[in-house]
Write a protein that holds these residues in place. Structure first.
Motif: not given
Lengths: 319, 319
Positions: A193-205
């Motif tokens: 499962q590519p962790r795409l939702d996580l990647g987007v959410a990590l911007i700024g963190i």
């Protein structure tokens, strides 16, 4: 009915699947011309990557067409995830020894099962005859200057990993040894499962990020470059099956086993609360496994004592 | 000295070459992370294509690394040319049975000889071990809504071809028969020139365009779709060597021979003067070879009489 396809029929079969996608305002022209045309939005950067899967190297020769379709897309989307990009478009270069309609339909079933989950469109590609291999190119968008890079970790940052580690490598070892593999473990190897939702959410963190394709050890070195890290092996999030096997077998799989396609990233210490909130929101374990050190090199610790790995991860072209 | 390269060294060798390019304001991040990042200009569409070359299928197994490097880039730039796009960025997915430094350097010499001619940057890719095959992805820009499409020809439009036809196919036949081939003819097969300057110049003039990769007959059908054309074989621009061989051998090569990578396009009758000016400006023959007909099908004429082709062009997966 199984039908042998000529090149036009092969392309038409792929184009029919692609035509089922809902329209996309950024896609000016998809499959069927010399190239595809994309109009990108102002204020966004286009993020692009490409990955090849070769039969017998990246998947066993008896792998199902469905699983090959899924995985060839998944490994590319995983690269976009590691950049914090929102996936948009893909191109598929398919090299096949024979063009059979049943193989192609199963391949596309696997591909689209994942593509539809993330609304990723197939906009072009190429079909050629030759030894089975698949090259996928993927494009995504990220707000200008916001992409997650490999560079950016600061000494003192926390090293974090998503999901669990070593499951795909354990499944592969069991398969190669002719042993039974539990369905959930096999899933990690065959349908990451590519962790795409996580990647987007990590911007700024996150201060840096990479996806785990070649093993924690190797990918951590790539991420940290001239810096290093202290990693606590006891903190590594492992699947239950991996916890049950002896340490001498367990740690090499957890440290050097490839194909997990989890995200490995760094965050400032102050972002720990945000991290926990994110883990709950995404229903995905996000585990702090160590700390960034100012000098190069990985210091691995197990039960408080230094641990020396025996293998460094999967490198192509190594003997 | 010939050195066996591991994966990191292979990537570093490629990245060193790419680093010699002059900086590009649109390229935010090139080789070295999970993906590359591009910032596209407002008012432009991004045009993207991908093509695979397999050893023994798209080039003879004894082809030099230099020629493989040149051609794998050329066939992709040719697709961008057929869209009227200005080429910008490429990604290279290289599958090699062995990673040898001498092979790689020669491949990159061939690649960059062409890349520098058109200021095309290599921004990412993948290296894997397997049977020799190269997948290239290329990106270019075109003013919004101005790309040259395959659709757009009107009945009565003139059918035009650039350069000369059949030279690559003649060179290949001679090579396969073990005959000597003149250097200029061999050049057409091994180092095709993508017609990028022509493609960009055709915006606003051509009503449709395609690049000639699989032969005039097949590519003309792709271009015209539900329309057709009357083609005068006596008008086909042929290399001197092709004019010397018997008609029964000459026409099949000129009509069905692939690998020319010339542009095939249509223009309104009123654009003939512009066409002649363009041919002079580019020092490139642009020859009217026929007329678009409203009904499907190709009507070939030689010396005023209908001509029936025996082969329809190169299709992968055909037997």
């Amino acid at each position: 009915m199984v039908v042998g396809l000529n090149e036009n029929q092969l392309i038409e079969s792929i184009a029919r699947r692609a035509a089922r996608d809902i329209p996309d305002s950024g896609l000016i022209l998809g499959i069927g011309d010399d190239a595809a045309i994309i109009r990108t939005a102002a204020g966004y950067d286009l993020v692009t990557c490409t990955d090849t899967l070769v039969s017998g190297v990246h998947f066993p020769e008896n792998t199902s067409a469905y699983d090959i379709g899924w995985k060839s897309l998944a490994v590319n989307l995983s690269d976009l995830a590691a950049m914090g990009a929102n996936p948009r478009y893909t191109q598929l270069a398919l090299t096949l020894p024979h063009a059979r309609s049943d193989w192609l339909e199963a391949f596309l079933d696997g591909w689209y099962a994942l593509a539809q989950q993330f609304k990723v469109r197939l906009i072009g590609g190429d079909t050629t005859r030759g030894p089975l291999s698949i090259t996928v190119q993927a494009m995504g968008e990220v707000p200008a200057d916001q992409a997650l890079l490999r560079t950016g970790a600061q000494a003192g940052d926390l090293v974090v990993v998503s999901g669990e580690l070593g499951g795909a490598a354990l499944a592969l070892e069991c398969l190669q040894a002719g042993k039974q593999v539990a369905a959930d473990l096999l899933q990690r190897l065959k349908r990451p499962q590519p962790r795409l939702d996580l990647g987007v959410a990590l911007i700024g963190i996150a201060t840096s990020a990479i996806d785990l394709s070649d093993g924690l050890n190797l990918d951590l070195e790539r991420l940290l470059g001239q810096q290093g890290a202290r990693i606590e092996l006891d903190k590594l999030p492992l699947p239950a099956a991996l916890k049950k096997i002896p340490e001498a077998w367990r740690w090499p799989l957890a440290i050097s086993g490839g194909d997990d396609y989890e995200l490995l990233f760094t965050i400032p210490v102050v972002a720990q609360v945000q991290l926990q909130t994110l883990a709950v929101e995404l229903s995905l374990p996000l585990t702090v496994i160590g700390t960034v050190l100012p000098e190069p090199g990985l210091k691995l610790f197990a039960a408080g004592a230094a641990y020396q790995p025996t293998s460094s991860g999967y490198l192509h072209f190594e003997n």
